[in-house]
Design a protein around this motif. Structure first.
Motif, short mmCIF file in Angstrom:
data_model
loop_
_atom_site.label_atom_id
_atom_site.label_comp_id
_atom_site.label_asym_id
_atom_site.label_seq_id
_atom_site.Cartn_x
_atom_site.Cartn_y
_atom_site.Cartn_z
N LEU A 297 0.92 -1.18 0.26
CA LEU A 297 0.02 -0.05 -0.09
C LEU A 297 0.80 1.33 0.07
O LEU A 297 0.46 2.18 -0.58
N LEU A 298 2.08 1.05 0.69
CA LEU A 298 2.78 2.43 0.67
C LEU A 298 3.40 2.83 -0.62
O LEU A 298 3.81 3.82 -0.92
N PHE A 299 3.31 1.94 -1.69
CA PHE A 299 3.79 2.17 -3.04
C PHE A 299 2.47 2.54 -4.14
O PHE A 299 2.74 2.68 -5.21
N THR A 300 1.36 2.61 -3.53
CA THR A 300 0.20 3.02 -4.37
C THR A 300 0.13 4.36 -4.51
O THR A 300 0.86 5.22 -3.86
N ALA A 301 -0.55 4.92 -5.42
CA ALA A 301 -0.71 6.25 -5.53
C ALA A 301 -1.24 6.98 -4.55
O ALA A 301 -0.90 8.24 -4.43
N LEU A 302 -1.94 6.40 -3.35
CA LEU A 302 -2.42 7.11 -2.48
C LEU A 302 -1.19 7.54 -1.42
O LEU A 302 -1.31 8.71 -0.83
N TYR A 303 -0.26 6.79 -1.27
CA TYR A 303 0.96 6.97 -0.42
C TYR A 303 2.38 7.16 -0.97
O TYR A 303 3.30 7.15 -0.27
N ARG A 304 2.23 7.11 -2.41
CA ARG A 304 3.78 6.83 -3.26
C ARG A 304 4.38 8.35 -2.89
O ARG A 304 5.82 8.07 -2.41
N ILE A 512 -5.51 11.35 1.47
CA ILE A 512 -4.21 11.60 2.11
C ILE A 512 -3.09 12.04 0.99
O ILE A 512 -2.42 12.53 1.16
N SER A 513 -3.51 12.02 -0.24
CA SER A 513 -2.95 12.53 -1.35
C SER A 513 -2.59 14.12 -1.32
O SER A 513 -1.64 14.35 -1.92
#
Length: 515
Positions: A297-304, A512-513
């Motif tokens: 998840l840390l590397f998805t668009a949401l948290y990248r 969060i983005s």
């Protein structure tokens, strides 16, 4: 909402909040009659509605420096845990010149290159274990709670480091250094997250910096313990270094404080309850598989963006720090030989200057971050780190050996001091659901890459070469860090993930983005 014997449905008045989501009102909430308190963090006292955390800041309370007794307990326990964390991690550096030759069965005078190389290898083992522990225990912290995992990690690194006293070979020492490093890396993720969630937002930066002052305190204690046993047993060096390792059991006293005084993070408990209601019951194996796969998840668009910014800052700081600090005793000994001075005196002065500088630099991160912001703070610290390394180690700068030893204070202020920022900056980047794993992953995964730094320096230092001629090139790393800070580091001075914890606990659509 929490269950009570007497329930009442009441409307919540509009409250202005800082969030990317426009909440002009809150839905009707089922609450307790005598103390209106909703599960998603909104509460009232005598009809005054506030958000959980905001009440801590706004309501009058009997506290010291704006913190309640329970918050001080949390901060103190985490401070002790991190201080002993650093204490255990640095003990090896003090005894390495004695224990490594004995375990290898070589003459320390005529095998300096071999000793330097094995010191670098064991430092690399420490960093790899530290990184692994941060990732694994970081995820376990999100699964089972902050205080529980902090207790486990302190026990792991204390017992494993003390077991190093029983070493009969260099590989036995390496194995238990690795196990201790697992606990050292995991303790930071649990302790920093617990402190960040326990303190009100207007005390979070100061609390994070206060937490990291434990690092130089731990180094000072290690210096004292090493001096105590080495001076008490000058004719029995083998027993003295084993007693130094044995002193690593001291951190176990912290586990008593955690067990009986520290409550679990209320934010974590609320998130766990919400997750348990939303998901069907699974087997332990399925839960573990799902939880560890969620690191992606840390590397998805949401948290990248947050992950990239955190990794870049941590990576620059770690490579710079370990490529310098791991060899401070070796450089000091080299300078003492140049000056014809006492080697132990030079090492003692150098490490003391480094630690004092680190303490000052750690405290300064709070002031700089609060006034000019996080991004500018990193740029400034990295710029001055490059200058400090160049003027301390470069042969282009003409300084006498003792002046170079005194210049270690500038390395401490910049290269060491920057780590005071990660205790408040990293938790600001990630929301409650992935905060511990986000902090643990980004803070520790950089150690896999940073582990190459000491190894390269140690490998190049095997021959008859001035170690400062190698270390001076480390100044290039923080120069790169300045560029990365200005381009990748998210600014959280006026906005952080904590502002969205309410949204995360009540909705799956929190944005969060925008951080």
């Amino acid at each position: 909402p929490r269950r009570s014997r007497r329930l009442l449905v009441v409307p919540v008045m509009p409250i202005q909040r800082r969030s990317s989501v426009d909440h002009t009102h809150h839905p009707h909430a089922t609450v307790e009659l005598d103390e209106v308190d909703s599960e998603d963090g909104w509460k009232t006292n005598n009809g005054d509605w506030t958000k959980d955390g905001a009440a801590d800041e706004a309501a009058p309370q009997c506290s010291l420096l704006g913190l309640t007794k329970e918050q001080w307990y949390v901060l103190f326990a985490a401070w002790l845990g991190w201080g002993f964390d650093m204490f255990d991690s640095v003990l090896f550096s003090y005894v390495a010149p004695i224990c490594i030759p004995q375990l290898l069965g070589v003459d320390p005078v005529h095998s300096q290159g071999q000793v330097t190389y094995m010191t670098a290898v064991l430092t690399t083992v420490l960093l790899v274990g530290w990184a692994t522990g941060g990732i694994v225990f970081g995820k376990l912290t999100d699964m089972y709670g902050r205080s529980k995992i902090m207790l486990v990690t302190i026990t792991v690194y204390a017992v494993a480091t003390a077991t190093c006293a029983l070493s009969f070979s260099i590989w036995f020492l390496a194995i238990f250094r690795f196990i201790a490093a697992l606990g050292i890396g995991g303790e930071w993720a649990a302790g920093a997250t617990l402190v960040a969630e326990a303190l009100p937002s207007n005390r979070r930066v100061v609390g994070g910096v206060m937490l990291y002052t434990a690092a130089p305190a731990g180094y000072f204690l290690a210096t004292f313990i090493n001096w105590l046993f080495m001076s008490a047993l000058p004719d029995n060096s083998e027993l003295s270094w084993r007693l130094v390792f044995g002193s690593a059991l001291l951190p176990l006293v912290v586990t008593v404080l955690i067990r009986y005084k520290i409550k679990e993070s209320s934010s974590w408990e609320e998130n766990r309850a919400r997750t348990a209601e939303a998901q069907p019951r699974k087997s332990l194996a399925s839960r573990l598989r799902d939880e560890f796969l969620s690191i992606r998840l840390l590397f998805t668009a949401l948290y990248r963006k947050q992950t990239a910014g955190a990794l870049s800052m941590v990576l620059v700081a770690l490579i710079t720090y370990w490529s310098c600090s791991a060899f401070v005793p070796m450089v000091s000994a080299f300078l003492a030989q140049q000056a014809g001075a006492d080697v132990q005196e030079y090492i003692s002065v150098a490490t003391t200057m480094f630690n004092f500088g680190g303490l000052f630099g750690t405290l300064a991160t709070a002031v700089v971050a609060l006034y000019i912001g996080r991004r500018a703070m990193y740029a400034i610290y990295f710029a001055f780190s490059a200058l400090a390394i160049f003027f301390t180690f470069s042969s282009v700068v003409e300084l006498d050996p003792y002046s170079r030893v005194l210049m270690m204070i500038t390395i401490g202020v910049t290269v060491f001091g920057i780590f005071g920022s990660f205790t408040f900056y990293l938790p600001e980047l990630f929301p409650i659901q992935v905060r511990a794993v986000g902090c643990g992953f980004t803070y520790n995964v950089g150690r896999y890459v940073a582990a190459a730094g000491p190894f390269i320096v140690g490998t190049l230092g095997q021959g008859d070469v001035n170690p400062m001629d190698i270390i001076q090139w480390v100044a290039v790393v923080p120069v790169i860090g300045v560029v990365l800070a200005l381009t990748l580091a998210p600014e959280t001075k006026n906005r952080s993930s904590f502002d969205l914890d309410h949204d995360v606990l009540t909705s799956s659509d929190a944005d969060i983005s925008t951080i």
